[in-house]
Design a protein around this motif. Structure first.
Motif, PDB file in Angstrom:
ATOM      1  N   UNK A 156       0.833  -1.206   0.000  1.00  0.00           N
ATOM      2  CA  UNK A 156       0.000   0.000   0.000  1.00  0.00           C
ATOM      3  C   UNK A 156       0.868   1.257   0.000  1.00  0.00           C
ATOM      4  N   UNK A 157       1.939   1.249   0.797  1.00  0.00           N
ATOM      5  CA  UNK A 157       2.840   2.408   0.850  1.00  0.00           C
ATOM      6  C   UNK A 157       3.540   2.605  -0.488  1.00  0.00           C
ATOM      7  N   UNK A 158       3.979   1.505  -1.114  1.00  0.00           N
ATOM      8  CA  UNK A 158       4.631   1.607  -2.424  1.00  0.00           C
ATOM      9  C   UNK A 158       3.654   2.150  -3.472  1.00  0.00           C
ATOM     10  N   UNK A 159       2.425   1.651  -3.451  1.00  0.00           N
ATOM     11  CA  UNK A 159       1.421   2.117  -4.401  1.00  0.00           C
ATOM     12  C   UNK A 159       1.112   3.599  -4.180  1.00  0.00           C
ATOM     13  N   UNK A 160       1.020   4.006  -2.931  1.00  0.00           N
ATOM     14  CA  UNK A 160       0.745   5.404  -2.621  1.00  0.00           C
ATOM     15  C   UNK A 160       1.896   6.295  -3.076  1.00  0.00           C
ATOM     16  N   UNK A 161       3.125   5.855  -2.851  1.00  0.00           N
ATOM     17  CA  UNK A 161       4.286   6.621  -3.318  1.00  0.00           C
ATOM     18  C   UNK A 161       4.268   6.758  -4.840  1.00  0.00           C
ATOM     19  N   UNK A 162       3.940   5.663  -5.517  1.00  0.00           N
ATOM     20  CA  UNK A 162       3.890   5.702  -6.970  1.00  0.00           C
ATOM     21  C   UNK A 162       2.794   6.664  -7.439  1.00  0.00           C
ATOM     22  N   UNK A 163       1.636   6.615  -6.820  1.00  0.00           N
ATOM     23  CA  UNK A 163       0.552   7.531  -7.177  1.00  0.00           C
ATOM     24  C   UNK A 163       0.941   8.987  -6.939  1.00  0.00           C
TER      25      UNK A 163
END
Length: 90
Positions: free
Chosen positions: A18-25
């Protein structure tokens, strides 16, 4: 691994993903914002140049229709590189 440990490991993995996806977004959003701002500047420049081009075209049309230029008129480029209507003198 016990079910409890597997559940904890799965939640940690989900949290990291979730943190990786949020950073990517966030990165994509920042890139899109920069692109939007650049596009706004390009649009403003294009609109300004379109306005000048329209004014120049109107001035040329008016000059071509001017009765003082009813005969012997021609288009030319002045020393500043502007397209102008000139009265040919014979």
């Amino acid at each position: 691994m016990s079910t409890n440990n597997a559940d904890i490991a799965l939640r940690r993995l989900e949290s990291k993903l979730d943190k990786l996806a949020l950073d990517q977004l966030r990165r994509v959003a920042a890139d899109l914002y920069e692109e939007l701002e650049a596009t706004k500047k390009q649009l403003a420049w294009a609109e300004e140049n379109e306005s000048y081009a329209r004014q120049d075209a109107e001035l040329l049309r008016d000059a071509m229709e001017d009765e003082d230029f009813a005969t012997h008129r021609s288009m030319g480029i002045n020393t500043q590189g502007e397209l102008v209507v000139v009265k040919l003198e014979h």
